[in-house]
Design a protein around this motif. Structure first.
Motif, PDB file in Angstrom:
ATOM      1  N   GLN A 209      -2.561   1.430  13.194  1.00  0.00           N
ATOM      2  CA  GLN A 209      -3.358   1.535  11.969  1.00  0.00           C
ATOM      3  C   GLN A 209      -2.549   2.309  10.942  1.00  0.00           C
ATOM      4  O   GLN A 209      -1.995   3.366  11.230  1.00  0.00           O
ATOM      5  CB  GLN A 209      -4.696   2.220  12.228  1.00  0.00           C
ATOM      6  N   ASP A 210      -2.471   1.723   9.765  1.00  0.00           N
ATOM      7  CA  ASP A 210      -1.736   2.299   8.642  1.00  0.00           C
ATOM      8  C   ASP A 210      -2.754   2.973   7.722  1.00  0.00           C
ATOM      9  O   ASP A 210      -3.945   2.658   7.784  1.00  0.00           O
ATOM     10  CB  ASP A 210      -1.047   1.128   7.923  1.00  0.00           C
ATOM     11  N   HIS A 211      -2.302   3.902   6.905  1.00  0.00           N
ATOM     12  CA  HIS A 211      -3.161   4.513   5.879  1.00  0.00           C
ATOM     13  C   HIS A 211      -2.554   4.156   4.539  1.00  0.00           C
ATOM     14  O   HIS A 211      -1.575   4.766   4.118  1.00  0.00           O
ATOM     15  CB  HIS A 211      -3.215   6.026   6.052  1.00  0.00           C
ATOM     16  N   LYS A 212      -3.131   3.159   3.886  1.00  0.00           N
ATOM     17  CA  LYS A 212      -2.466   2.589   2.713  1.00  0.00           C
ATOM     18  C   LYS A 212      -2.669   3.391   1.435  1.00  0.00           C
ATOM     19  O   LYS A 212      -1.853   3.329   0.521  1.00  0.00           O
ATOM     20  CB  LYS A 212      -2.981   1.167   2.474  1.00  0.00           C
ATOM     21  N   ARG A 213      -3.793   4.121   1.343  1.00  0.00           N
ATOM     22  CA  ARG A 213      -4.081   4.800   0.079  1.00  0.00           C
ATOM     23  C   ARG A 213      -3.296   6.102  -0.031  1.00  0.00           C
ATOM     24  O   ARG A 213      -3.059   6.774   0.963  1.00  0.00           O
ATOM     25  CB  ARG A 213      -5.577   5.106  -0.038  1.00  0.00           C
ATOM     26  N   THR A 223      -0.406   2.218  -1.457  1.00  0.00           N
ATOM     27  CA  THR A 223       1.026   2.535  -1.369  1.00  0.00           C
ATOM     28  C   THR A 223       1.637   1.601  -0.337  1.00  0.00           C
ATOM     29  O   THR A 223       0.943   0.749   0.210  1.00  0.00           O
ATOM     30  CB  THR A 223       1.212   3.969  -0.850  1.00  0.00           C
ATOM     31  N   GLY A 224       2.902   1.812  -0.019  1.00  0.00           N
ATOM     32  CA  GLY A 224       3.508   1.081   1.100  1.00  0.00           C
ATOM     33  C   GLY A 224       2.951   1.528   2.439  1.00  0.00           C
ATOM     34  O   GLY A 224       3.078   0.835   3.440  1.00  0.00           O
ATOM     35  N   GLY A 225       2.305   2.689   2.478  1.00  0.00           N
ATOM     36  CA  GLY A 225       1.757   3.232   3.739  1.00  0.00           C
ATOM     37  C   GLY A 225       2.098   4.711   3.844  1.00  0.00           C
ATOM     38  O   GLY A 225       3.256   5.078   3.738  1.00  0.00           O
ATOM     39  N   LEU A 266       5.805 -11.663  13.100  1.00  0.00           N
ATOM     40  CA  LEU A 266       4.668 -12.085  12.290  1.00  0.00           C
ATOM     41  C   LEU A 266       3.716 -10.896  12.318  1.00  0.00           C
ATOM     42  O   LEU A 266       3.224 -10.511  13.376  1.00  0.00           O
ATOM     43  CB  LEU A 266       4.006 -13.335  12.878  1.00  0.00           C
ATOM     44  N   TYR A 267       3.523 -10.304  11.159  1.00  0.00           N
ATOM     45  CA  TYR A 267       2.711  -9.090  11.047  1.00  0.00           C
ATOM     46  C   TYR A 267       1.360  -9.512  10.494  1.00  0.00           C
ATOM     47  O   TYR A 267       1.284 -10.007   9.368  1.00  0.00           O
ATOM     48  CB  TYR A 267       3.448  -8.122  10.142  1.00  0.00           C
ATOM     49  N   ALA A 268       0.330  -9.369  11.300  1.00  0.00           N
ATOM     50  CA  ALA A 268      -1.014  -9.724  10.858  1.00  0.00           C
ATOM     51  C   ALA A 268      -1.736  -8.456  10.421  1.00  0.00           C
ATOM     52  O   ALA A 268      -1.932  -7.534  11.214  1.00  0.00           O
ATOM     53  CB  ALA A 268      -1.783 -10.404  11.984  1.00  0.00           C
ATOM     54  N   PHE A 283      -0.576 -11.639   5.828  1.00  0.00           N
ATOM     55  CA  PHE A 283       0.510 -11.714   6.794  1.00  0.00           C
ATOM     56  C   PHE A 283       1.764 -11.161   6.143  1.00  0.00           C
ATOM     57  O   PHE A 283       1.981 -11.367   4.946  1.00  0.00           O
ATOM     58  CB  PHE A 283       0.784 -13.163   7.218  1.00  0.00           C
ATOM     59  N   ASN A 284       2.588 -10.482   6.933  1.00  0.00           N
ATOM     60  CA  ASN A 284       3.915 -10.104   6.475  1.00  0.00           C
ATOM     61  C   ASN A 284       4.933 -10.748   7.402  1.00  0.00           C
ATOM     62  O   ASN A 284       4.615 -11.085   8.547  1.00  0.00           O
ATOM     63  CB  ASN A 284       4.083  -8.578   6.480  1.00  0.00           C
ATOM     64  N   CYS A 285       6.146 -10.900   6.901  1.00  0.00           N
ATOM     65  CA  CYS A 285       7.157 -11.669   7.643  1.00  0.00           C
ATOM     66  C   CYS A 285       8.166 -10.754   8.320  1.00  0.00           C
ATOM     67  O   CYS A 285       9.293 -11.156   8.559  1.00  0.00           O
ATOM     68  CB  CYS A 285       7.859 -12.630   6.697  1.00  0.00           C
ATOM     69  N   ARG A 286       7.763  -9.523   8.647  1.00  0.00           N
ATOM     70  CA  ARG A 286       8.707  -8.477   9.060  1.00  0.00           C
ATOM     71  C   ARG A 286       7.950  -7.360   9.768  1.00  0.00           C
ATOM     72  O   ARG A 286       6.734  -7.361   9.796  1.00  0.00           O
ATOM     73  CB  ARG A 286       9.362  -7.930   7.803  1.00  0.00           C
ATOM     74  N   PHE A 287       8.708  -6.420  10.298  1.00  0.00           N
ATOM     75  CA  PHE A 287       8.092  -5.227  10.878  1.00  0.00           C
ATOM     76  C   PHE A 287       7.393  -4.435   9.770  1.00  0.00           C
ATOM     77  O   PHE A 287       7.871  -4.398   8.633  1.00  0.00           O
ATOM     78  CB  PHE A 287       9.155  -4.319  11.490  1.00  0.00           C
ATOM     79  N   GLY A 288       6.303  -3.760  10.089  1.00  0.00           N
ATOM     80  CA  GLY A 288       5.599  -2.924   9.118  1.00  0.00           C
ATOM     81  C   GLY A 288       6.274  -1.571   8.973  1.00  0.00           C
ATOM     82  O   GLY A 288       6.949  -1.101   9.880  1.00  0.00           O
ATOM     83  N   ASP A 289       6.068  -0.969   7.833  1.00  0.00           N
ATOM     84  CA  ASP A 289       6.600   0.363   7.574  1.00  0.00           C
ATOM     85  C   ASP A 289       5.463   1.175   6.981  1.00  0.00           C
ATOM     86  O   ASP A 289       5.006   0.856   5.885  1.00  0.00           O
ATOM     87  CB  ASP A 289       7.774   0.245   6.588  1.00  0.00           C
ATOM     88  N   PRO A 290       4.905   2.155   7.654  1.00  0.00           N
ATOM     89  CA  PRO A 290       5.427   2.928   8.777  1.00  0.00           C
ATOM     90  C   PRO A 290       4.938   2.537  10.171  1.00  0.00           C
ATOM     91  O   PRO A 290       5.150   3.304  11.115  1.00  0.00           O
ATOM     92  CB  PRO A 290       4.922   4.334   8.447  1.00  0.00           C
ATOM     93  N   GLU A 291       4.332   1.362  10.360  1.00  0.00           N
ATOM     94  CA  GLU A 291       3.842   1.020  11.707  1.00  0.00           C
ATOM     95  C   GLU A 291       4.973   1.031  12.746  1.00  0.00           C
ATOM     96  O   GLU A 291       4.784   1.464  13.886  1.00  0.00           O
ATOM     97  CB  GLU A 291       3.179  -0.361  11.710  1.00  0.00           C
ATOM     98  N   THR A 292       6.140   0.528  12.348  1.00  0.00           N
ATOM     99  CA  THR A 292       7.275   0.464  13.272  1.00  0.00           C
ATOM    100  C   THR A 292       7.615   1.846  13.833  1.00  0.00           C
ATOM    101  O   THR A 292       7.989   1.984  14.999  1.00  0.00           O
ATOM    102  CB  THR A 292       8.494  -0.102  12.512  1.00  0.00           C
TER     103      THR A 292
HETATM  104  N1  GLY Z   1       2.620  -0.667   6.134  1.00  0.00           N
HETATM  105  C1  GLY Z   1       2.376  -1.850   5.457  1.00  0.00           C
HETATM  106  C2  GLY Z   1       3.491  -2.768   5.381  1.00  0.00           C
HETATM  107  O1  GLY Z   1       4.514  -2.602   6.003  1.00  0.00           O
HETATM  108  O2  GLY Z   1       3.356  -3.763   4.683  1.00  0.00           O
END
Ligand code: GLY
Ligand code: AMP
Length: 422
Positions: A209-213, A223-225, A266-268, A283-292
């Motif tokens: 779980q990301d915190h986007k705000r 934000t980006g996370g 595939l990032y859902a 969907f994103n086409c890559r690893f998440g940041d900061p989820e990774t």
């Molecule tokens: N943390 C959200 C993203 O990587 O798009």
């Protein structure tokens, strides 16, 4: 070779170097963290310098190129390197459309019957405004193209929605905002499921779980996370099974039907509605940041084994992905002003002290300047820890953060608030 310069790429390089068979990682261009990671080297070249990357990979016999960010993927770096038979982890330009065009992705999702928010796409201000007037608020306005995680406005009032549409068409997001997607507002908790695929088989990593705000209590602009944790207690094995069957597999099938050979992440981005149903918000086409940064520390299977299995289309033959029986959390330290304007170049102090307290400090926007570490981005550091439970991991992060300082440093003090009391 890891292409990119963020916290995600630092975490990828760090994890890759833990695999017995990986002795050297080149980061293009990397950051202050990858510059000082043993076994890792920065190549001072843009991740968008296709010819430079190709030349370096061929001359140096690079075994695998891993593309971190969405921009080079959307620009077709994978296609370009594949044409030279260079092994690449990351989808082709056609596959990257799942992130680079929200309306393309929406059409794919809808054609596959995957649960998602209702939406309509517009290329002119008047029709978009009329649609918002008719639908009412809350409603979600999205720039169609890439906007570094900032192109989405969750409008709680019609006025906010109209302002967001006007800003997009006035060029706030450049080309990316010349088409907008207007979406039904979905209520519920968000989870990020990063899945590995070789184009035929798809397997999720641990949910995060990301915190986007930007603001505490999830307020303020996206934000980006700003922090993340994994795994997510809400994502029970039963829910993960549904996500696999109702979302990941049908999406992969839809990509295949579209003639796309998708090998990468595939990032859902999902919302779990109050009735417990998972729905796709992006969907994103890559690893998440900061989820990774929170998922990889928990990974037991060597990362390189999984990435190569994707590139060589052997994912199905791989044993189940193994995980540490722990949890992980990270808090992003950002520069004052982010996600708006911010300054760069402030000296960063105390990372060694933070690491001595047991945290891993992944660099997101840093640079070495004459042996001094300075800020070089909006998100500067991702301070991460793992532990037996979330209270332990989060306490460790927040204790370590106190050792770190740079001018204008900001971070949220409530990361993991949903799991802390568990
Ligand atoms: N943390 C959200 C993203 O990587 O798009
Ligand atoms: P995206 O870039 O599409 O992930 O959107 C950024 C953030 O906006 C998401 O992480 C959600 O918090 C929020 N969001 C996006 N779409 C919706 C939606 N349809 N309903 C509610 N919130 C949304």
């Amino acid at each position: 070779m890891v292409v990119g310069s963020g916290g995600r790429e630092h975490a990828l390089a760090w994890k890759l170097l833990q695999s017995d068979t990986v002795t050297r990682v080149i980061c293009v261009p990397g950051n202050g963290g990858t510059a000082s990671l043993p076994g890792c080297e920065n190549l001072p070249m843009s991740g968008e310098d296709f010819a430079g990357i190709r030349r370096y990979a061929l001359v140096n016999g690079i075994a695998l190129v891993i593309i971190g960010p969405e921009v080079p993927l959307a620009m077709g770096l994978t296609d370009y390197l594949q044409a030279e038979k260079i092994p690449v982890f990351g989808p082709t330009q056609a596959g990257a459309q799942i992130e680079s065009s929200k309306s393309w992705a929406k059409a794919l999702i809808q054609s596959a019957g995957i649960p998602t928010a209702q939406a309509a796409s517009f290329t002119d201000l008047e029709s978009a405004q009329a649609y918002v007037q008719q639908q009412g608020a809350p409603i979600v306005i999205k720039a169609d193209g890439l906007a570094a995680g900032k192109g989405v406005t969750v409008a709680m009032t019609v006025d906010q929605a109209l302002a967001a549409i006007a800003a997009a068409f006035q060029g706030q997001f450049g080309e990316a905002g010349q088409r907008v997607l207007i979406e039904e507002y979905l209520e519920g908790q968000e989870i990020s499921v990063l899945a590995l695929t070789d184009g035929k088989t798809i397997r999720p990593l641990l949910p995060a779980q990301d915190h986007k705000r930007i603001g505490e209590a999830d307020t303020g602009p996206n934000t980006g996370g700003m922090g993340a944790y994994a795994p997510v207690p809400l994502a029970t094995p039963a829910l993960m099974q549904r996500i696999q069957q109702e979302i990941l597999e049908p999406t992969l099938q839809a990509l295949q039907t579209a003639g796309i050979d998708y090998r990468g992440v595939l990032y859902a981005g999902l919302i779990v509605t109050p009735t417990g149903d998972p729905k796709v918000i992006e969907f994103n086409c890559r690893f998440g940041d900061p989820e990774t940064q929170v998922v990889l520390p928990l990974l037991e299977t060597p990362l390189i084994t999984l990435l190569l299995a994707c590139v060589e289309q052997r994912l199905k033959q791989q044993p189940a992905i193994a995980w540490k029986q722990q949890v992980a959390a990270c808090v992003v330290m950002s520069a004052a002003g982010y996600p708006g304007d911010y300054s760069k170049g402030a000296e960063i102090f105390g990372i060694d002290l933070a690491e001595a307290k047991g945290a891993m400090v992944f660099h997101a926007g840093t640079r070495l300047k004459q042996y001094h570490l300075i800020t070089d981005g909006g998100r500067v550091l991702a301070v991460t820890a793992s532990g037996a439970d979330f209270a332990q991991a989060l306490d460790q992060v927040y204790v370590a953060i106190k050792s770190i300082d740079f001018a204008g440093c900001y971070y949220r003090r409530d990361i993991g608030h949903r799991v802390r009391s568990n």
